[in-house]
Design a protein around this motif. Structure first.
Motif, PDB file in Angstrom:
ATOM      1  N   ALA A  50       0.860  -1.189   0.000  1.00  0.00           N
ATOM      2  CA  ALA A  50       0.000   0.000   0.000  1.00  0.00           C
ATOM      3  C   ALA A  50       0.895   1.237   0.000  1.00  0.00           C
ATOM      4  O   ALA A  50       1.838   1.344   0.771  1.00  0.00           O
ATOM      5  CB  ALA A  50      -0.897  -0.007   1.224  1.00  0.00           C
ATOM      6  N   VAL A  51       0.589   2.154  -0.873  1.00  0.00           N
ATOM      7  CA  VAL A  51       1.373   3.378  -0.981  1.00  0.00           C
ATOM      8  C   VAL A  51       0.735   4.437  -0.098  1.00  0.00           C
ATOM      9  O   VAL A  51      -0.436   4.733  -0.235  1.00  0.00           O
ATOM     10  CB  VAL A  51       1.416   3.860  -2.445  1.00  0.00           C
ATOM     11  CG1 VAL A  51       2.198   5.165  -2.568  1.00  0.00           C
ATOM     12  CG2 VAL A  51       2.035   2.803  -3.342  1.00  0.00           C
ATOM     13  N   LYS A  52       1.537   4.948   0.811  1.00  0.00           N
ATOM     14  CA  LYS A  52       1.017   5.974   1.702  1.00  0.00           C
ATOM     15  C   LYS A  52       1.220   7.337   1.041  1.00  0.00           C
ATOM     16  O   LYS A  52       2.297   7.656   0.560  1.00  0.00           O
ATOM     17  CB  LYS A  52       1.747   5.969   3.042  1.00  0.00           C
ATOM     18  CG  LYS A  52       1.481   4.725   3.851  1.00  0.00           C
ATOM     19  CD  LYS A  52       2.153   4.780   5.187  1.00  0.00           C
ATOM     20  CE  LYS A  52       1.878   3.556   6.019  1.00  0.00           C
ATOM     21  NZ  LYS A  52       2.552   3.594   7.307  1.00  0.00           N
ATOM     22  N   LYS A  53       0.155   8.086   0.999  1.00  0.00           N
ATOM     23  CA  LYS A  53       0.233   9.405   0.403  1.00  0.00           C
ATOM     24  C   LYS A  53       0.539  10.400   1.530  1.00  0.00           C
ATOM     25  O   LYS A  53      -0.078  10.378   2.576  1.00  0.00           O
ATOM     26  CB  LYS A  53      -1.078   9.785  -0.275  1.00  0.00           C
ATOM     27  CG  LYS A  53      -1.369   8.929  -1.474  1.00  0.00           C
ATOM     28  CD  LYS A  53      -2.630   9.373  -2.169  1.00  0.00           C
ATOM     29  CE  LYS A  53      -2.908   8.506  -3.374  1.00  0.00           C
ATOM     30  NZ  LYS A  53      -4.140   8.922  -4.061  1.00  0.00           N
ATOM     31  N   THR A  54       1.514  11.249   1.271  1.00  0.00           N
ATOM     32  CA  THR A  54       1.868  12.247   2.269  1.00  0.00           C
ATOM     33  C   THR A  54       1.277  13.596   1.863  1.00  0.00           C
ATOM     34  O   THR A  54       1.219  13.936   0.693  1.00  0.00           O
ATOM     35  CB  THR A  54       3.405  12.390   2.391  1.00  0.00           C
ATOM     36  OG1 THR A  54       3.938  12.706   1.102  1.00  0.00           O
ATOM     37  CG2 THR A  54       4.019  11.093   2.869  1.00  0.00           C
ATOM     38  N   ALA A  55       0.851  14.331   2.862  1.00  0.00           N
ATOM     39  CA  ALA A  55       0.285  15.664   2.595  1.00  0.00           C
ATOM     40  C   ALA A  55       1.426  16.609   2.228  1.00  0.00           C
ATOM     41  O   ALA A  55       2.464  16.633   2.877  1.00  0.00           O
ATOM     42  CB  ALA A  55      -0.451  16.186   3.813  1.00  0.00           C
ATOM     43  N   ALA A  56       1.236  17.359   1.177  1.00  0.00           N
ATOM     44  CA  ALA A  56       2.287  18.288   0.712  1.00  0.00           C
ATOM     45  C   ALA A  56       2.226  19.596   1.427  1.00  0.00           C
ATOM     46  O   ALA A  56       1.276  20.028   1.943  1.00  0.00           O
ATOM     47  CB  ALA A  56       2.161  18.526  -0.780  1.00  0.00           C
TER      48      ALA A  56
END
Length: 56
Positions: A50-56
């Motif tokens: 699972a790819v964790k999306k980071t907040a920009a």
């Protein structure tokens, strides 16, 4: 639902056709065991991480 009905076995006999109502397949002899179905080996599917999306 009789001679002319192609959905019934009687209608299939009248029309000289085969289908679900009058299958042409050979039947199994009574009392014989079916051949055991060999299970396939563990499939070689790769589980994706699972790819964790980071907040920009």
């Amino acid at each position: 639902m009789g001679k002319g009905d192609r959905r019934t076995a009687k209608g299939k006999r009248y029309n000289s056709s085969y289908g679900n109502a009058r299958s042409h397949a050979t039947t199994k002899a009574a009392g014989t065991a079916a051949a055991p179905v060999a299970k396939k080996a563990a499939s070689k599917t790769v589980a994706k991480k699972a790819v964790k999306k980071t907040a920009a």
